[in-house]
Write a protein that holds these residues in place. Structure first.
Motif, short mmCIF file in Angstrom:
data_model
loop_
_atom_site.label_atom_id
_atom_site.label_comp_id
_atom_site.label_asym_id
_atom_site.label_seq_id
_atom_site.Cartn_x
_atom_site.Cartn_y
_atom_site.Cartn_z
N GLY A 272 0.69 -1.15 -0.10
CA GLY A 272 -0.09 -0.02 0.04
C GLY A 272 0.71 1.19 0.13
N THR A 273 1.99 1.09 -0.04
CA THR A 273 2.81 2.36 -0.41
C THR A 273 2.74 2.82 -1.62
OG1 THR A 273 4.52 1.72 1.40
CG2 THR A 273 5.30 3.24 -0.35
N ALA A 274 2.30 4.29 -1.64
CA ALA A 274 2.02 5.02 -2.94
C ALA A 274 3.09 5.13 -3.81
CB ALA A 274 1.21 6.12 -2.81
N LEU A 275 3.19 4.68 -5.00
CA LEU A 275 3.92 4.94 -6.11
C LEU A 275 4.46 6.36 -6.20
CD1 LEU A 275 3.44 2.26 -8.92
CD2 LEU A 275 5.39 2.40 -7.53
N SER A 276 3.42 7.27 -6.07
CA SER A 276 3.74 8.60 -6.20
C SER A 276 4.67 9.26 -4.99
CB SER A 276 2.45 9.30 -6.40
OG SER A 276 1.58 8.94 -5.39
N GLY A 277 4.78 8.46 -3.90
CA GLY A 277 5.62 8.86 -3.01
C GLY A 277 4.93 9.50 -1.78
N GLY A 278 5.63 9.40 -0.61
CA GLY A 278 5.00 10.25 0.58
C GLY A 278 4.01 9.49 1.56
N VAL A 279 3.44 8.52 0.98
CA VAL A 279 2.57 7.84 1.88
C VAL A 279 2.53 6.22 1.85
CG1 VAL A 279 0.15 6.93 2.04
CG2 VAL A 279 0.84 9.28 0.83
N GLY A 280 2.82 5.61 3.08
CA GLY A 280 3.08 4.25 3.33
C GLY A 280 4.15 4.29 4.22
N GLY A 281 4.74 3.11 4.07
CA GLY A 281 6.12 2.85 5.15
C GLY A 281 6.23 1.34 5.31
N ILE A 282 7.06 1.06 6.33
CA ILE A 282 7.73 -0.33 6.70
C ILE A 282 6.41 -1.16 7.02
CG2 ILE A 282 8.89 -1.51 7.96
CD1 ILE A 282 10.67 -0.20 5.90
N ALA A 283 5.62 -0.86 7.59
CA ALA A 283 4.62 -1.73 8.14
C ALA A 283 3.77 -2.20 6.72
CB ALA A 283 3.35 -0.89 8.86
N ASN A 284 3.74 -1.37 5.84
CA ASN A 284 3.07 -1.64 4.59
C ASN A 284 3.78 -2.62 3.79
OD1 ASN A 284 2.26 1.26 5.06
ND2 ASN A 284 0.59 0.66 3.87
N THR A 285 5.13 -2.66 4.12
CA THR A 285 6.00 -3.40 3.27
C THR A 285 6.00 -4.76 3.89
OG1 THR A 285 7.34 -1.66 2.53
CG2 THR A 285 8.53 -4.02 2.69
N VAL A 286 5.93 -4.72 5.43
CA VAL A 286 5.91 -6.00 6.03
C VAL A 286 4.70 -6.88 5.50
CG1 VAL A 286 5.35 -7.22 8.17
CG2 VAL A 286 6.99 -5.36 8.03
N LEU A 287 3.62 -6.31 5.50
CA LEU A 287 2.41 -7.16 4.80
C LEU A 287 2.56 -7.50 3.30
CD1 LEU A 287 -0.68 -4.72 5.95
CD2 LEU A 287 -0.07 -7.07 6.61
N GLY A 288 3.24 -6.62 2.70
CA GLY A 288 3.29 -6.93 1.16
C GLY A 288 4.37 -8.32 1.05
N VAL A 289 5.25 -8.12 2.06
CA VAL A 289 6.11 -9.20 2.04
C VAL A 289 5.59 -10.51 2.28
CG1 VAL A 289 8.31 -10.13 3.03
CG2 VAL A 289 8.55 -7.76 2.36
N LEU A 290 4.78 -10.66 3.39
CA LEU A 290 4.26 -11.54 3.97
C LEU A 290 3.27 -12.29 2.84
CD1 LEU A 290 3.26 -10.56 7.53
CD2 LEU A 290 4.76 -12.42 6.84
N ILE A 291 2.44 -11.42 2.09
CA ILE A 291 1.59 -11.70 1.00
C ILE A 291 2.24 -12.41 0.06
CG2 ILE A 291 -0.01 -10.91 -0.86
CD1 ILE A 291 -0.74 -8.74 0.97
N LEU A 292 3.46 -11.92 -0.42
CA LEU A 292 4.28 -12.90 -1.47
C LEU A 292 4.94 -13.83 -0.89
CD1 LEU A 292 5.91 -9.77 -3.18
CD2 LEU A 292 4.33 -11.13 -4.15
N GLY A 293 5.31 -13.91 0.50
CA GLY A 293 5.80 -15.16 1.10
C GLY A 293 4.95 -16.25 1.10
N VAL A 294 3.73 -16.02 1.60
CA VAL A 294 2.56 -16.88 1.60
C VAL A 294 2.35 -17.35 0.26
CG1 VAL A 294 0.09 -17.03 2.15
CG2 VAL A 294 1.67 -15.99 3.85
#
Lengths: 355, 495
Positions: A272-294
């Protein structure tokens, strides 16, 4: 503007931004839950501790590379070179360790540091080109991607390197309790990046530059330095990922880590980190990594067609991108309405004064 | 000559919320005339143009073109009705030739999908000759100076069938020679029975070029005059809205003697494309205005002082040190603060007010880590000093009104007291109340010994805030006004 209208606009735009922020933060969570539920039905082993630890081991390197990528995307940039930098770093480390140069030969730590320096160097070159020369980051990192690939292939002639010390393999295989050591390292990196983004000036500036570059500049933030440093960090993190990959596999490969690019980028965006920048963060990335890992793990368990995972990943990434654009759009509308700037109203705000 | 007007606008009113931009305006435009519209900022000129060009679709009153009642639903309708507006080179493709630009979107073709270049050439030559423009149609537009590009654009609009050409501030970026060439061109167009609607802040030019002049004031039409009946002073008198100061401050130019050391000094500063050889000083506790119309270069100068643009010549001194290679970072570290013209390039949307305030002051609030508490209390301090409403540091910044956003932007510059505060258009887009609020705060800041530079094209703002004002015209410093000399009329006269 009459008070009533103002109030109703207030309400609707508040609703708009609440909906958009909630949508952005809940979609990844729901996706993750849905995947976990789905795979727990399709495979009995999926929910076992063993498999969980397995997933943890598989996503460790991704976590590290994606941390760097998170900073880059938060700045509104992109880094396409991470996978090739990772492989290059692994190869350089192995070459130096096995080389005849006395300061490196047989000295693992020095070899690792030198290899990481190379990774950082590539990141700095990319960062300088983006920040100082103004070349779009996707174009620059396309070039550095090829450069690092070229270095890898030239020095190895395409051959992997197996002669590595056991101490390195130990990094890849040690365990802390039930957890793989690599995963613990990954968690530490995530926590570090989380804290940097949340509590340091540097982190705040990343959000500010990504959110509104002009505004950041107006208060004296060195926006170019920020861009360059973030690209450099991304290169370094890719390098660390590369070293750990070698530790995990026990050999330095010249192929096979390509997925880490698409995975790290996907993890950031899916989270959910915005490609346009400024919004999102590590918590989002953790979720993304988990989704991909699973997803990777679950699809492998289903043991249908292993190549199916590319299709699934692609579809999920596309969906995430759509949501990414959509939430940005909803938010923009809400902000526009707040400041009274729809297309015709835009004129109304400016024209009485600029007539 | 056909005496029925080409365009007739009757009883046109347009309001934006509570603001009346146009109030029962009657105006007509005839063939073969140059009709100028003059008025102060906010008098309704651009609203009128935007109705004519189809940008504003909701208004009261009636527009007739060639005797037919029309109601444009968009810019395309207006173009189809033969009304073209020239925005500075905005609609040209720099990398294409003059001919290609003229034919853009309607390339003649002998075979579907293929361009008939012979015909393009033939037509382009014919077209340019007819307009008396003798430039090389094969040359790329980007190699031409601005003035010729403008004429190319006019040629394009005429070729697309326009009989009415709106020129909105066409000369603000032109050199004198280019301007004269444009005026000759305009006269030729007039002879070809076109109608030119001319809008400009430069009153001499208006008097030079026009046949008739309509003066607008506060959204109402004062009258339409034959050009020969007017002179510059009369126009200024007729268009000036009675102006009551909202804030009474004591001007303190008396305090500053020749021996006083300036805080900021410009020595023959040149910023390419903006100002040439500008020299001036600002003292502590003084508000210096830089007044000029759009295109006068004042904004560029202000940006250069903060390092947003390069300074090509001259020196800038801060107290007793020359500033070399100014960057925004260096400037803010040395105590210069900059508030841009556009609020959207100053605020950080989607973030709390407190974060917007602390962003400018993280270094002074803490060394390395951000403490939410100090952040909030700093924001509360700014809220208190600037009377920001509602006084909630945790509200998202976009939920505040424009005036309160501006107060926050000004206020955040004061947490760490600056030496110089550069403010561009401090009251842009604000209603009377918000404007008064900001101006009051600027007075208060000045009293704390800050040197303030106020850049504005709104003479009222300058009159209300400044102890001293410089007037710029086409990049040149052309007048300096002190104390009570600063009046709306004087500023407008020199600019």
């Amino acid at each position: 503007m009459p008070e009533m209208i103002k109030k109703s606009i207030h309400k609707s735009s508040r609703l708009g931004s609440i909906v958009s922020s909630r949508l952005a933060s809940f979609t990844p969570l729901l996706t993750l839950l849905a995947l976990v539920v789905l795979f727990s039905f399709t495979s009995e082993k999926f929910l076992s501790w063993n498999n969980m630890a397995n997933i943890a081991g598989q996503i460790s390197v991704l976590c590290i590379v994606a941390s760097g990528m998170t900073l880059v995307v938060l700045m509104g940039e992109i880094d396409l070179s991470v996978a090739n930098i990772a492989m290059m770093t692994g190869i350089i480390m192995a070459m130096l360790y096995n080389s005849a140069i006395s300061i490196f030969a047989g000295h693992l730590v020095i070899s690792i540091l030198a290899a990481l320096l190379a990774a950082l160097g590539i990141g700095i070159v990319a960062g300088f080109s983006v920040a100082r020369l103004g070349i779009p980051s996707f174009a620059v990192t396309l070039a550095t991607m090829q450069i690092s690939r070229g270095i890898t292939m030239t020095v190895t002639e395409g051959r992997p390197i197996y002669e590595l010390p056991d101490s390195l393999r130990a990094i890849g295989s040690f365990r802390i309790g039930p957890l793989p050591g690599l995963f613990v390292i990954a968690i530490s990196v995530l926590v570090l990046f989380y804290l940097v983004l949340k509590y340091t000036h540097y982190g705040r500036y990343i959000y500010a530059v990504g959110g509104n570059r002009a505004a950041a500049k107006m208060v004296g933030i060195r926006t170019r330095l920020m861009t360059a440093s973030v690209m450099a960090i991304s290169g370094l993190m890719a390098g660390i990922g590369g070293v750990l990959t070698v530790a995990r596999l026990g050999s330095a490969q010249t192929f096979g880590s390509e997925d880490i690019l698409i995975d790290s980028l996907a993890a950031v965006v899916i989270g959910g980190t915005a490609l346009s920048g400024g919004v999102g963060g590590i918590a989002n990335t953790v979720l993304g990594v988990l989704i991909l890992g699973v997803l990777n793990n679950g699809l492998n368990q289903m043991s249908s067609n292993i190549f199916l995972k590319y299709l699934f990943k692609g579809l999920i990434l596309l969906a995430a991108l759509v949501i990414n654009i959509f939430t940005g759009w909803v938010k923009e509308r809400a902000q526009m309405r707040q400041t009274g700037q729809t297309c015709e109203d835009l004129d109304s705000e400016t024209s009485p004064n600029l007539s | 000559m056909d005496e029925t007007p080409l365009i007739e606008m009757t009883k046109i009113s347009k309001r934006f919320g509570a603001i009346v931009a146009l109030d029962n305006v009657d105006i007509d435009f005839r063939r073969g005339e140059v009709h100028s519209i003059v008025g102060e900022n906010g008098a309704g000129k651009s609203t009128l143009v935007k109705i004519l060009t189809g940008y504003h679709t909701t208004y009261d009153g009636c527009v007739t073109v060639r005797g037919q009642i029309v109601r444009f639903q968009g810019p395309r309708d207006s173009l189809n009705a033969g009304i073209g507006c020239v925005y500075q080179e905005r609609n040209l493709v720099p990398a294409l030739s003059v001919a290609e630009n003229i034919f853009l979107g309607r390339m003649p073709s002998s075979f579907p999908g293929l361009v008939d270049w012979k015909q393009v050439r033939r037509e382009a030559v014919k077209q340019l000759e007819m307009l008396g423009l003798n430039f090389d149609y094969e040359q790329k537009v980007e190699y031409y100076p601005l003035g010729m590009r403008q004429m190319t654009e006019i040629a394009r609009i005429i070729f697309s069938g326009a009989e009415v050409i709106i020129l909105d501030e066409p000369t603000s970026a032109l050199s004198i020679a280019e301007r004269n060439r444009l005026f000759e061109f305009v006269q030729r167009l007039k002879k070809q029975d076109k109608c030119i609607i001319y809008i400009s802040h430069f009153l001499e030019e208006v008097l030079d070029v026009s046949d008739r002049i309509t003066i607008l004031k506060d959204g109402r039409k004062v009258n339409t005059y034959a050009c020969s009946d007017l002179d510059k002073d009369t126009i200024i008198r007729l268009m000036s809205r009675r102006f009551v100061k909202t804030v009474e401050g004591v001007r303190q130019r008396a305090v500053i003697g020749a021996s006083d050391k300036p805080v900021l000094e410009c020595r023959a500063v040149t910023v390419t494309g903006n100002v040439v050889d500008a020299s001036f000083k600002v003292h502590a506790g003084e508000a210096l205005g830089l007044y000029g119309n759009v295109g006068s270069g004042t904004t560029g100068l202000a940006e250069a002082l903060f390092g947003l643009r390069a300074i090509e010549g001259g020196e800038v001194w801060l107290e007793d040190k020359p500033l070399k290679k100014i960057s925004p970072h260096l400037a803010s570290r040395l105590g210069i603060r900059f508030i841009p013209e556009e609020r959207r390039s100053a605020i950080w949307l989607g973030q709390k007010l407190s974060r917007n305030i602390s962003l400018a002051n993280l270094q002074t609030l803490s060394r390395f880590l951000i403490h939410e508490k100090t952040e909030t209390s700093a924001a509360q301090k700014v809220i208190g000093v600037m009377d920001i409403l509602p006084p909630d540091p945790h509200m998202l910044v976009e939920w505040f009104s424009g005036g309160n956003q501006q107060k926050a932007i000004v206020g955040r510059c004061l947490l760490d007291p600056p030496k110089v505060l550069i403010v561009c258009e401090p009251a842009n887009g604000m209603d009377v109340g918000a404007k008064a609020g900001i101006i009051q705060k600027l007075w208060a800041i000045k009293e704390q010994g800050v040197a303030i530079l106020i850049i504005s094209s709104d003479p009222e703002v300058i009159v209300e805030t400044c102890d001293r004002s410089l007037v710029f015209r086409r990049g040149a410093l052309c007048a300096e006004l002190h104390g009570d000399q600063i009046s709306k009329e004087e500023l407008v006269r020199y600019a």
